[in-house]
Design an enzyme around this catalytic site. Structure first.
Site, PDB file in Angstrom:
ATOM      1  N   THR A 275     -27.159  53.239  34.087  1.00 55.93           N
ATOM      2  CA  THR A 275     -27.244  53.147  32.759  1.00 55.93           C
ATOM      3  C   THR A 275     -27.639  51.866  32.141  1.00 55.93           C
ATOM      4  O   THR A 275     -27.024  50.843  32.242  1.00 55.93           O
ATOM      5  CB  THR A 275     -26.339  53.654  31.792  1.00 55.93           C
ATOM      6  OG1 THR A 275     -25.923  54.969  32.030  1.00 55.93           O
ATOM      7  CG2 THR A 275     -26.652  53.911  30.429  1.00 55.93           C
TER       8      THR A 275
ATOM      9  N   LEU B  80     -30.034  33.731  18.627  1.00 54.91           N
ATOM     10  CA  LEU B  80     -30.515  33.792  17.142  1.00 54.91           C
ATOM     11  C   LEU B  80     -30.993  35.147  17.111  1.00 54.91           C
ATOM     12  O   LEU B  80     -32.170  35.436  17.615  1.00 54.91           O
ATOM     13  CB  LEU B  80     -31.267  32.537  16.710  1.00 54.91           C
ATOM     14  CG  LEU B  80     -31.599  32.662  15.125  1.00 54.91           C
ATOM     15  CD1 LEU B  80     -30.447  32.301  14.309  1.00 54.91           C
ATOM     16  CD2 LEU B  80     -32.600  31.544  14.972  1.00 54.91           C
TER      17      LEU B  80
ATOM     18  N   GLY C  99     -26.651  40.996  12.493  1.00 48.59           N
ATOM     19  CA  GLY C  99     -25.532  41.185  13.199  1.00 48.59           C
ATOM     20  C   GLY C  99     -25.299  42.587  14.108  1.00 48.59           C
ATOM     21  O   GLY C  99     -24.302  42.632  14.613  1.00 48.59           O
TER      22      GLY C  99
ATOM     23  N   TYR D 144     -26.935  43.441  16.722  1.00 47.68           N
ATOM     24  CA  TYR D 144     -26.355  43.447  18.192  1.00 47.68           C
ATOM     25  C   TYR D 144     -25.209  42.457  18.352  1.00 47.68           C
ATOM     26  O   TYR D 144     -24.780  42.670  19.645  1.00 47.68           O
ATOM     27  CB  TYR D 144     -27.759  42.746  18.788  1.00 47.68           C
ATOM     28  CG  TYR D 144     -28.808  43.818  19.357  1.00 47.68           C
ATOM     29  CD1 TYR D 144     -28.661  44.412  20.433  1.00 47.68           C
ATOM     30  CD2 TYR D 144     -29.902  44.022  18.396  1.00 47.68           C
ATOM     31  CE1 TYR D 144     -29.593  45.214  20.846  1.00 47.68           C
ATOM     32  CE2 TYR D 144     -30.761  45.092  18.844  1.00 47.68           C
ATOM     33  CZ  TYR D 144     -30.376  45.746  20.035  1.00 47.68           C
ATOM     34  OH  TYR D 144     -31.405  46.899  20.426  1.00 47.68           O
TER      35      TYR D 144
END
Length: 186
Positions: A39, A128, A133, A135
């Protein structure tokens, strides 16, 4: 920094973006952890982001179980399987997301690898993003043996990026010219 990178991406010729997508696919198609039928969680690129659509198609055709993010209203990422191009639909945000069964935010725990977007990544693996936020929250859930990679253009590997305490580093980057490069030892 975000504005400068977004502007540079917009100025990049379409041909260069197409070529970059092929190079990214080719670099990651050689990584056994991504191609052995396990996966892999991958973002589905849009706009001027480095192209991951070719990578997703190649992994899926090889039998890899590909999870794509579904952005939730609270900023979390849910995950659903990629079942070919017909399994995607456009969202209000201009993204393409899978329409099938959702597996929850914890689905990334079972992924062998997570391939995520970034605007820039520093030499220590801090990325960056766009500032939401989502991720960083997803990366906080990955297992200890999950390979985490950010896809960027070569000029976006920088010495440092602004960081917050909640930011999670990635193990490496994938760029069109240099391919996969490991940065940190988690």
């Amino acid at each position: 920094m975000r504005r400068r990178i977004v502007a540079a991406r917009r100025a990049m010729p379409e041909h260069d973006r197409v070529t970059a997508g092929s190079a990214i696919r080719d670099a990651l198609a050689e990584v056994p952890l991504l191609t052995t039928g396990g996966t892999v969680a991958v973002y589905y690129s849009v706009g001027t982001e480095p192209d991951t659509r070719k990578l997703i198609a190649a992994l899926w055709k090889r039998g890899t179980y590909v999870l794509l993010p579904v952005f939730l209203s609270d900023g979390e990422l849910d995950w659903a399987a990629y079942e070919g191009p017909d399994s995607l639909e456009a969202t209000r945000q201009g993204l393409l997301e899978p329409v099938g069964q959702r597996y929850g935010s914890g689905a990334v725990r079972r992924a062998a690898a997570v391939v995520c977007p970034a605007l820039a990544v520093d030499r220590g693996g801090l990325r960056l993003g766009r500032g939401a936020g989502c991720y960083d929250r997803a990366l906080s859930l990955v297992g200890p043996n999950t390979l985490t990679l950010a896809v960027i253009y070569d000029t976006e590997l920088v010495w440092s990026v602004p960081a917050e305490p909640h930011d999670r580093p990635v193990d490496g980057v994938v760029t069109p010219e240099t391919g996969m490069r490991l940065l940190s030892a988690r």
